[in-house]
Design a protein around this motif. Sequence first.
Motif, short mmCIF file in Angstrom:
data_model
loop_
_atom_site.label_atom_id
_atom_site.label_comp_id
_atom_site.label_asym_id
_atom_site.label_seq_id
_atom_site.Cartn_x
_atom_site.Cartn_y
_atom_site.Cartn_z
N ARG A 1 -7.58 10.59 19.64
CA ARG A 1 -6.35 10.84 20.37
C ARG A 1 -5.20 11.23 19.46
NH1 ARG A 1 -5.73 6.52 24.66
NH2 ARG A 1 -7.36 7.07 26.13
N PHE A 2 -5.42 11.17 18.18
CA PHE A 2 -4.35 11.55 17.25
C PHE A 2 -4.79 12.78 16.46
CE2 PHE A 2 -3.00 7.48 18.55
CZ PHE A 2 -1.62 7.53 18.49
N PRO A 3 -4.58 13.96 17.02
CA PRO A 3 -5.04 15.18 16.36
C PRO A 3 -4.35 15.38 15.02
CG PRO A 3 -3.78 15.69 18.36
CD PRO A 3 -3.89 14.21 18.29
N THR A 4 -5.05 16.03 14.10
CA THR A 4 -4.48 16.26 12.78
C THR A 4 -3.98 17.70 12.61
OG1 THR A 4 -6.66 16.82 11.96
CG2 THR A 4 -5.95 14.54 11.68
N ASP A 5 -4.34 18.56 13.54
CA ASP A 5 -3.87 19.95 13.46
C ASP A 5 -2.48 20.03 14.11
OD1 ASP A 5 -3.27 22.59 13.81
OD2 ASP A 5 -5.27 23.17 14.54
N PRO A 6 -1.46 20.39 13.32
CA PRO A 6 -0.10 20.39 13.88
C PRO A 6 0.07 21.30 15.09
CG PRO A 6 -0.14 21.34 11.65
CD PRO A 6 -1.48 20.73 11.89
N ARG A 7 -0.76 22.36 15.19
CA ARG A 7 -0.66 23.22 16.38
C ARG A 7 -1.05 22.46 17.64
NH1 ARG A 7 -0.71 28.85 15.14
NH2 ARG A 7 -0.79 28.97 12.88
N VAL A 8 -2.10 21.65 17.49
CA VAL A 8 -2.57 20.87 18.64
C VAL A 8 -1.52 19.81 19.00
CG1 VAL A 8 -4.42 19.34 19.44
CG2 VAL A 8 -4.95 21.32 17.98
N VAL B 1 -4.69 14.03 -1.62
CA VAL B 1 -3.48 13.88 -0.83
C VAL B 1 -3.78 14.22 0.63
CG1 VAL B 1 -1.21 14.93 -0.43
CG2 VAL B 1 -1.91 14.31 -2.75
N ARG B 2 -3.22 13.45 1.56
CA ARG B 2 -3.41 13.75 2.98
C ARG B 2 -2.07 14.02 3.65
NH1 ARG B 2 -8.12 9.46 4.96
NH2 ARG B 2 -9.58 10.02 3.29
N THR B 3 -2.12 14.70 4.77
CA THR B 3 -0.87 14.91 5.52
C THR B 3 -0.55 13.64 6.30
OG1 THR B 3 -1.90 15.71 7.54
CG2 THR B 3 -1.46 17.35 5.82
N ASP B 4 0.71 13.51 6.70
CA ASP B 4 1.10 12.35 7.51
C ASP B 4 0.27 12.29 8.80
OD1 ASP B 4 3.38 11.19 5.97
OD2 ASP B 4 4.28 13.14 6.34
N LEU B 5 -0.01 13.46 9.38
CA LEU B 5 -0.81 13.47 10.62
C LEU B 5 -2.21 12.92 10.35
CD1 LEU B 5 0.14 16.91 12.26
CD2 LEU B 5 0.89 14.62 12.95
N VAL C 1 0.86 -1.18 0.00
CA VAL C 1 0.00 0.00 0.00
C VAL C 1 0.89 1.24 0.00
CG1 VAL C 1 -1.89 1.21 1.14
CG2 VAL C 1 -1.66 -1.27 1.44
N VAL C 2 0.61 2.16 -0.91
CA VAL C 2 1.34 3.44 -0.95
C VAL C 2 0.33 4.55 -0.64
CG1 VAL C 2 2.72 5.00 -2.37
CG2 VAL C 2 2.88 2.52 -2.74
N LEU C 3 0.71 5.41 0.31
CA LEU C 3 -0.19 6.49 0.71
C LEU C 3 0.41 7.83 0.29
CD1 LEU C 3 -0.95 5.13 4.31
CD2 LEU C 3 -2.38 4.91 2.25
N PRO C 4 -0.33 8.61 -0.52
CA PRO C 4 0.21 9.89 -1.01
C PRO C 4 0.10 10.98 0.05
CG PRO C 4 -2.00 9.57 -1.87
CD PRO C 4 -1.71 8.37 -1.01
N THR C 5 1.24 11.56 0.42
CA THR C 5 1.22 12.54 1.51
C THR C 5 1.60 13.92 1.00
OG1 THR C 5 3.48 11.97 2.11
CG2 THR C 5 1.75 10.82 3.27
N ALA C 6 1.33 14.89 1.88
CA ALA C 6 1.57 16.30 1.57
C ALA C 6 3.07 16.59 1.53
CB ALA C 6 0.91 17.17 2.62
N GLN C 7 3.44 17.64 0.80
CA GLN C 7 4.83 18.10 0.80
C GLN C 7 4.99 19.31 1.72
OE1 GLN C 7 7.18 18.30 -2.78
NE2 GLN C 7 5.61 17.19 -3.91
N TRP C 8 6.25 19.69 1.85
CA TRP C 8 6.61 20.69 2.86
C TRP C 8 5.87 22.01 2.74
CZ3 TRP C 8 8.60 22.33 -1.61
CH2 TRP C 8 9.27 23.55 -1.69
N ALA C 9 5.57 22.40 1.50
CA ALA C 9 4.93 23.71 1.32
C ALA C 9 3.42 23.63 1.53
CB ALA C 9 5.22 24.23 -0.09
N GLU C 10 2.94 22.44 1.88
CA GLU C 10 1.50 22.24 2.01
C GLU C 10 1.08 21.94 3.44
OE1 GLU C 10 1.69 20.18 -2.41
OE2 GLU C 10 1.42 18.94 -0.62
N GLU C 11 2.00 22.13 4.38
CA GLU C 11 1.68 21.80 5.77
C GLU C 11 2.43 22.73 6.70
OE1 GLU C 11 3.09 17.79 6.23
OE2 GLU C 11 5.16 18.41 5.99
N ASP C 12 1.86 22.95 7.87
CA ASP C 12 2.53 23.71 8.92
C ASP C 12 3.24 22.74 9.85
OD1 ASP C 12 1.90 26.61 8.66
OD2 ASP C 12 -0.15 25.81 8.58
#
Length: 714
Positions: free
Chosen positions: A514-521, A486-490, A452-463
């Motif tokens: 329990r696994f928040p997706t907002d990097p600030r959180v 595309v989804r972020t790793d979080l 399984v390959v999961l397409p993730t976000a690149q650096w300019a697409e995430e905080d």
Amino acid sequence: MTDGAHAATGPGPAPREVATHCPYCALQCGMTLREDSARVTVLPRQFPTNRGGLCQKGWTAAELLDHPERLTTPLLRDPVGGELRPASWDAALDRIVTALRTVQAGHGRDAVAVFGGGGLTNEKAYALGKFARVALRTRHIDYNGRFCMSSAAAAGTRAFGIDRGLPFPLADLGRADTLLLVGANPAETMPPLVRWLTEQRERGGRLIVVDPRVTATARQADLHLQPLPGTDLAVANALLHVALTEGWVDRDYVADRTTGFEAVRRTVAGWWPARAEALSGVPVADLEATARALGTAERVIILTARGAEQHAKGVDTVTAFVNLALALGLPGRPGSGYGCLTGQGNGQGGREHGQKADQLPGYRRIDDPAAREHVAGVWGVPAEELPGPGVPAYQLLDSLGTPAGPKALLVFGSNPVVSAPRAARIERRLREVDLLVVADFLLSETAALADVVLPTAQWAEEDGTMTNLEGRVLRRRALRPPPPGVRTDLEVLAGLADRLAAADRSGAAAPAGRFPTDPRVVFAELRRASAGGTADYAGVSWARIDERDGVFWPCPAEDGPDTPRLFADRFATPDGRARFHAVEHRPAAEEVCAEYPLHFTTGRVLAQYQSGTQTRRVAALRRAAPDAFVELHPDLAGRLGIGDGEPVRVVSRRGELRAPARLSTAIRPDTVFAPFHWGGAARANSVTNDAVDPVSGMPEFKICAVRLERVERR
Ligand SMILES: Nc1nc2c(c(=O)[nH]1)N[C@H]1C(S)=C(S)[C@@H](COP(=O)(O)OP(=O)(O)OC[C@H]3O[C@@H](n4cnc5c(=O)[nH]c(N)nc54)[C@H](O)[C@@H]3O)O[C@H]1N2
Ligand SMILES: Nc1nc2c(c(=O)[nH]1)N[C@H]1C(S)=C(S)[C@@H](COP(=O)(O)OP(=O)(O)OC[C@H]3O[C@@H](n4cnc5c(=O)[nH]c(N)nc54)[C@H](O)[C@@H]3O)O[C@H]1N2
Ligand code: SF4
Ligand SMILES: [Mo]
């Protein structure tokens, strides 16, 4: 604006700009990204480390955002045809969770393993460690930093009680009277750093480089020592020997601030320079001149990088240079000290927050009951449910699919098919697992083997945040959202954790949410988890990073100071003193012999990055460094009848690589070099050794025994 993003003014549709950092190496050069009619360009940005400079990789980094080979949909391996085929996220995540549950039901929780990377943001590294321990409840997590930072980390912890690559800001390099670079080639691996070296020499400082090759860095040096690979430890002991006999050791410092010198003194007494010359080939006069430059100058900095560290004796080699620095009274003295040049973008932060087999967030030890209690409290699980330590990266990869080893592997941010030592063997192991999942934005050689390959976000697409080679925590800022599909790793981790919890009727796994997706959180949680630990981020807030040019850890309180410089008054050991450790030279794991008479060493070129997944797809970089090569001395080439550009084979006991010969007087005639950025027939790691350091688990990428053969053209 606090998030650093704004619409630039001017005629026409307003372009968007964001102040961020390069996605690649640990220098984390500041850059501005500008989006104009959907085109993204990189603009220089003043930042204290790069002062507006960028290397070619940084300039071209945005090209991958809209690259035609970008992954935008999950891929599932067809059980019948064996091809990777596009699939929905639900199908992909369901397939993963079903397989994980089957594997764990049949073989226990530790039958699932996670492999991370030093390029992941702090938030992702933290979430990945938590995911392994809380959602999968496996002890098996480790990461590619084991291939990169682990020997310097272990040596730093052993001597200073803390592992921060540079214990001072990079700017200190520019003011050093003597700067010793051991196994570091920043002119190619961190080009903007060279400005500090230039400044250093313009102020009258001396630069000394230790490298078996006359690199672009060595060419700028006042003195270049060109040892046989794997003999740096002997060189360091001989330098300390000379410092002792000449009376350059700082006796007050040794007495007041250190322990254990006597054993070191006895050991180096046997390392008279002629003995080191016989082993390393570095002339006695050069050893003496180096010792003098180190022993008699006011501000002295000693830095190591992978050339000295990637050996089965890497920890002891770094220790030998730390001993030298301590004996000269450098660490903690203004403008002086020992440091290691961390490599990956978040190589520093990546090792602080729980991707390492034996660590919990905040650089806590997973076998320390108090640490477990604290982190389990933040995670809301009983401490006794946290697994114990796993095993280092190579051991983990080499156990995959074996009766005792994990049967499933999830990879985030690494391409071990190209970058692991003895890679043909690791590739076989990866083919043997029941489930291989790779999250990436491009189809790396490892992703190409995945189920399984999961397409993730690149650096300019995430905080998120990154911690650079100085221990400075920085903000990565999103320019725009990821493309559709595309989804972020979080988000990937959260999606998996939710499904695992739902599937686990016993309720033992993490409940949903329990696994928040907002990097600030996630960062807020990381701050709490790291509070009180060695790498304390409790006082680091995104707002505080934004107010100035980053925050140096440790930073325990938001209204308290951060720590640009360590060790001024005390070391991070229980008694506040730095610890000497006597270390002896030992031969490389594999010595040359009649059948394999040459030394093989590996490293980097300017225009390619790591396993090359990213940079081999950037047009300008491909033009600058299109192919692998084997660097060898013309004398050696003459003996073997090899002409420049002719295809050659480098053969070791593990396997071979094929690439064109590049003749150069810059390398010792007894040593050949190849970069490791390419896969396939040119893969350097088909040749490398899998010996590892007994303390750190760092592989011996920098030396093994080979023979060189012409590839006969038909
Ligand atoms: N262009 C580019 N830049 C990068 C990277 C990249 O892939 N490409 N990767 C980043 C990462 S993760 C890292 S870790 C850093 C690595 O940065 P460096 O450590 O500077 O890079 P390397 O080329 O691996 O090794 C440095 C030098 O060690 C020398 N060497 C080999 N064997 C020995 C030895 O036994 N003793 C000594 N003294 N020297 C030896 C090699 O000739 C080489 O010139 O670069 C970072 N920056
Ligand atoms: N022979 C030899 N081998 C070496 C070395 C050497 O000097 N010689 N050096 C070693 C060193 S120091 C290192 S650091 C390793 C590095 O080698 P690897 O661990 O293979 O590192 P990368 O090539 O950077 O692989 C990163 C992969 O993750 C993807 N990626 C990047 N960012 C992200 C992200 O945020 N999320 C996800 N999911 N994926 C991402 C990239 O597209 C790429 O495919 O190689 C080691 N191998
Ligand atoms: S030196 Fe490193 S951080 Fe700076 S532009 Fe080059 S790759 Fe990026
Ligand atoms: Mo690295």
